[in-house]
Design a protein around this motif. Sequence first.
Motif, PDB file in Angstrom:
ATOM      1  N   VAL A  27      16.466 -53.074 -47.638  1.00 36.13           N
ATOM      2  CA  VAL A  27      16.954 -51.716 -47.835  1.00 36.13           C
ATOM      3  C   VAL A  27      16.574 -50.897 -46.605  1.00 36.13           C
ATOM      4  CG1 VAL A  27      16.817 -49.607 -49.206  1.00 36.13           C
ATOM      5  CG2 VAL A  27      16.757 -51.837 -50.341  1.00 36.13           C
ATOM      6  N   LEU A  28      17.551 -50.267 -45.977  1.00 38.47           N
ATOM      7  CA  LEU A  28      17.317 -49.428 -44.807  1.00 38.47           C
ATOM      8  C   LEU A  28      17.219 -47.968 -45.232  1.00 38.47           C
ATOM      9  CD1 LEU A  28      19.949 -50.856 -42.267  1.00 38.47           C
ATOM     10  CD2 LEU A  28      17.581 -51.581 -42.580  1.00 38.47           C
ATOM     11  N   VAL A  29      16.297 -47.243 -44.608  1.00 38.73           N
ATOM     12  CA  VAL A  29      16.209 -45.797 -44.790  1.00 38.73           C
ATOM     13  C   VAL A  29      16.412 -45.162 -43.417  1.00 38.73           C
ATOM     14  CG1 VAL A  29      14.773 -43.844 -45.477  1.00 38.73           C
ATOM     15  CG2 VAL A  29      14.650 -46.000 -46.749  1.00 38.73           C
ATOM     16  N   ARG A  39      26.669 -48.822 -45.370  1.00 41.21           N
ATOM     17  CA  ARG A  39      27.202 -48.977 -46.727  1.00 41.21           C
ATOM     18  C   ARG A  39      28.670 -49.390 -46.701  1.00 41.21           C
ATOM     19  NH1 ARG A  39      25.032 -43.656 -50.033  1.00 41.21           N
ATOM     20  NH2 ARG A  39      22.947 -44.439 -50.551  1.00 41.21           N
ATOM     21  N   SER A  40      29.407 -48.835 -45.743  1.00 34.68           N
ATOM     22  CA  SER A  40      30.848 -49.081 -45.672  1.00 34.68           C
ATOM     23  C   SER A  40      31.198 -50.433 -45.062  1.00 34.68           C
ATOM     24  CB  SER A  40      31.507 -47.962 -44.860  1.00 34.68           C
ATOM     25  OG  SER A  40      32.865 -48.229 -44.624  1.00 34.68           O
ATOM     26  N   VAL A  56      23.484 -54.995 -46.428  1.00 33.08           N
ATOM     27  CA  VAL A  56      22.189 -54.483 -46.864  1.00 33.08           C
ATOM     28  C   VAL A  56      22.400 -53.132 -47.537  1.00 33.08           C
ATOM     29  CG1 VAL A  56      20.911 -55.684 -45.036  1.00 33.08           C
ATOM     30  CG2 VAL A  56      21.732 -53.355 -44.651  1.00 33.08           C
ATOM     31  N   ASP A  57      21.469 -52.764 -48.404  1.00 30.69           N
ATOM     32  CA  ASP A  57      21.504 -51.450 -49.023  1.00 30.69           C
ATOM     33  C   ASP A  57      20.972 -50.435 -48.016  1.00 30.69           C
ATOM     34  OD1 ASP A  57      21.879 -49.531 -50.912  1.00 30.69           O
ATOM     35  OD2 ASP A  57      20.233 -50.138 -52.218  1.00 30.69           O
ATOM     36  N   ALA A  58      21.386 -49.183 -48.136  1.00 30.96           N
ATOM     37  CA  ALA A  58      20.933 -48.156 -47.192  1.00 30.96           C
ATOM     38  C   ALA A  58      20.898 -46.799 -47.879  1.00 30.96           C
ATOM     39  CB  ALA A  58      21.856 -48.108 -45.976  1.00 30.96           C
ATOM     40  N   HIS A  59      19.873 -46.010 -47.549  1.00 29.91           N
ATOM     41  CA  HIS A  59      19.689 -44.686 -48.148  1.00 29.91           C
ATOM     42  C   HIS A  59      19.106 -43.738 -47.104  1.00 29.91           C
ATOM     43  CE1 HIS A  59      20.389 -46.228 -52.223  1.00 29.91           C
ATOM     44  NE2 HIS A  59      19.658 -47.273 -51.864  1.00 29.91           N
TER      45      HIS A  59
END
Length: 301
Positions: A27-29, A39-40, A56-59
């Motif tokens: 998960v990337l922040v 995300r896209s 990967v997930d990202a926030h």
Amino acid sequence: MKALIMGAGAIGSLMGGFLAKAGAEVVLVGRRAHVEAVRSRGLRVEGPLGSFIVKVDAHEKPEEAKGDFDLVLITVKAYDTAEAAKQVKRLVEKQAVPLCLQNGLGVEEEASRVLGTVVFRGVTNNGAMLAQPGTVLHTGVGETLIGGRGVLMEKLVTMLNASGLPARKVDNIAEVVWIKTLVNAGINPLGAITGLRNGELLEVGWLRSLMKAVVEEGASIAKKMGVELGIDPVELTFKVAKDTANNKNSMLQDLERKKRTEVDYINGAIVKAAQQVGMEAPLNEALTKLVKAMEGVRWRN
């Protein structure tokens, strides 16, 4: 392994990309534009070890990430360490192991004071830059050195090597951090002040001599503090500058982008270390003040 990358800039994204390639849940922040692009389209890594895209997930904030984590990898700029630690404290209090993979002296101690627990430390000699949101360029292959004991650190090293990114575990991380800091202290401020690329610094006789003197000054302080370097830091600094001849160092890039530099954690940290052992570091102090002055000018303009 489930890993949260706190600070998905160039190095954070590079590490996250290679860990995901090896099978880790990452998960990337990071900043909004980068997060939205990841995300896209996924995270794209391009470089000498090949090009690939990982999902990967990202926030934008760590509290938006779901579930518990095994590892929190702190890769923000050194001056953002305390704030980053505050943001991931909830995850660390659950079970996540914190690891600082940053430039400079003392970042792990700074994070540890906030988190109230031991923070492991690593150093990477890879080069990276964000080409655009969602894409990280691997500009130079180097070894990543991880300090600390435990199964998780062993697993991290194993996964990085499995991904193709060279890594190893070391017992003398303090010495490794000092050596990396001395190299940065010799190259970064001189490049930032003159606007020269790393290799160009070696072509100017007086700059090469000044680089040598700055590193020697720092090395004498490390020795006084009981740090055994085990290598000639001046020769290593020259080698790094030669091997990365076409690179603009990160401090120069920060000034060009009108951003704050990490000079306080590199040359400035050497000055503070000197004060702790009753020594002076006039060259490192002068470079720190010059770079800080340039930061102010860039911001005003």
